[in-house]
Design an enzyme around this catalytic site. Structure first.
Site, mmCIF file in Angstrom:
data_model
loop_
_atom_site.group_PDB
_atom_site.id
_atom_site.type_symbol
_atom_site.label_atom_id
_atom_site.label_comp_id
_atom_site.label_asym_id
_atom_site.label_seq_id
_atom_site.Cartn_x
_atom_site.Cartn_y
_atom_site.Cartn_z
ATOM 1 N N GLU A 172 0.641 -1.354 -0.209
ATOM 2 C CA GLU A 172 -0.129 0.012 -0.023
ATOM 3 C C GLU A 172 0.743 1.225 -0.021
ATOM 4 O O GLU A 172 0.590 2.170 0.698
ATOM 5 C CB GLU A 172 -0.745 0.175 1.116
ATOM 6 C CG GLU A 172 -2.054 -1.280 1.040
ATOM 7 C CD GLU A 172 -2.646 -1.349 2.266
ATOM 8 O OE1 GLU A 172 -2.853 -0.490 3.289
ATOM 9 O OE2 GLU A 172 -3.714 -2.184 2.500
ATOM 10 N N GLU A 277 -6.516 -10.882 -0.541
ATOM 11 C CA GLU A 277 -7.606 -10.225 0.522
ATOM 12 C C GLU A 277 -8.985 -10.207 0.094
ATOM 13 O O GLU A 277 -9.776 -9.230 0.336
ATOM 14 C CB GLU A 277 -6.967 -8.907 0.927
ATOM 15 C CG GLU A 277 -5.489 -9.051 1.451
ATOM 16 C CD GLU A 277 -5.047 -7.697 1.948
ATOM 17 O OE1 GLU A 277 -5.840 -6.905 2.639
ATOM 18 O OE2 GLU A 277 -3.786 -7.533 2.026
#
Length: 390
Positions: A172, A277
């Site tokens: 991220e 995820e």
């Protein structure tokens, strides 16, 4: 999903009965009874296409849920540590390390023959403050932060060298509007921290697959910026094999076309696609109600938690259809996709029960709170011909 097939899925679930609990008769036996030939869970069904994985929670890794371990071993071929390898968990202070959960995770992966993913080496979140801030509250110099990164990656990746098949090296690093995230890492190093982390990981473990992992990669500005940076650093010699495309999706968005466009863009950049995820949120988006009232107003909480007593059949059908459409897409692009990993196994352990509003009851996964396969499970298995009616 047509009506006949939906009814078949309901009948299959009914056949499980109240006696189906974690560690006893499970999805494997249901599939064997309902199909020909029998298969060994989702891992076996999708083995010709891509690995199917799940995330292991700290509770599981502390040895408190052996029945869930059995379910994971039966159904999946890949595992990711949900939290056990994040910096604040494994390296909370400069002089202390907590290897218990991470060690167990890697041992479990070896014992079960799983494709094992380490998550994550460099991230802006779940970071102890000592890495960037000294005892006087002042920012540490770049050289000190760089040394901390080097020692951390050497220790963690080195400890598990040869036993971890892939690492989420950086997590991220890019904002939704297509810029570098101004994290402590970026503010200390500039963009070079990104490349440095990958080089360090490769030096420590020459054989592990190295990945970049991020959410909202269906947003063109974010996806295109991330891929442009990766391509730039690759030309300078940065080692990277793939991109983890987090799939925290809702029932209706992002659209399949947007997911497909990003899968194709990542593959076109010469990178393997990892769907990571994965879960499907069935609750109202908290951001539509955002305000101070979320934490204090009971009426608002009710609006954000409409299914605390169970998931209505209509929504269960929508969830099954959504998972079916997602896996249809993944199968369409199986030549590009290395792995599809759910972010948890049962609804009981999903982080979406408490985020972004504590106390909500969510149903985002393919096994219910007792570990029973949901209609969503059968909709996925059915794509491989193992749950179809006639």
């Amino acid at each position: 999903m047509n009506g006949d097939r939906r009814q078949f899925l309901r009948n299959s679930l009914a056949a499980a009965g109240a006696g189906l609990v974690l560690g006893t008769a499970g999805p494997r036996s249901l599939l064997a009874a309902a199909t020909t030939p029998p298969q060994s869970g989702l891992a076996g069904l999708f083995a010709p296409d891509f690995a199917v994985g799940t995330a292991l929670s700290n509770t599981t890794l502390l040895g408190q849920n052996p029945s869930l371990e059995s379910l994971v071993a039966r159904e999946f071929s890949a595992i990711t540590a949900e939290n056990a390898m994040k910096w604040e968990e494994i390296h909370p202070t400069a002089d202390s390390w907590d290897w218990q959960r991470a060690d167990y995770f890697v041992e479990y992966g070896q014992r079960t023959g799983m494709y094992t993913i380490g998550h994550t080496l460099v991230w802006h979140s779940q970071m102890p403050e000592w890495v960037f801030i000294d005892q006087d509250g002042k920012p540490r110099p770049k050289a000190v932060v760089q040394k901390a990164m080097e020692e951390h990656i050497a220790a963690v990746a080195g400890r598990y060298r040869g036993r971890i098949q892939a690492w989420d090296v950086v997590n991220e690093a890019v904002t939704d509007d297509g810029k570098w995230r101004e994290s402590h890492w970026y503010n200390t190093f500039g963009e070079d921290y990104f490349s440095r982390a990958f080089h360090l990981a490769r030096e420590v473990d020459p054989k592990a697959e190295l990945l970049y992992n991020d959410y909202n990669m269906t947003i063109p500005a974010k996806r295109d910026f991330a891929l442009a940076q990766i391509q730039k650093f690759r030309k300078q010699g940065m080692p990277i094999e793939g991109v983890g495309m987090q799939a925290h999706v809702h029932l209706s968005e992002p659209e399949i076309a947007k997911l497909e466009a990003s899968i194709e863009a990542i593959a076109a950049a010469g990178l393997e696609v990892h769907i990571t995820e994965l879960e499907v949120d069935v609750l109202p988006k908290a951001y539509d109600y955002m305000g101070a009232e979320i934490s204090t107003n009971f009426e608002y909480s009710d609006e954000l938690n409409p299914f605390r007593d169970g998931l209505p059949q209509k929504v269960a059908d929508q969830l099954a259809a959504r998972y079916e459409s997602l896996f249809n897409l993944f199968l369409k692009h199986k030549d590009k996709i290395r792995r599809v990993s759910l972010w948890g196994t049962t609804d009981a352990e999903s982080w979406k029960n408490d985020w972004p509003v504590v106390g909500r009851t969510n149903y985002p996964l393919i096994f219910d709170r007792e570990g029973r396969p949901k209609e969503a499970y059968y909709s996925v298995a059915g794509l491989k011909g193992e749950s179809r009616s006639g």
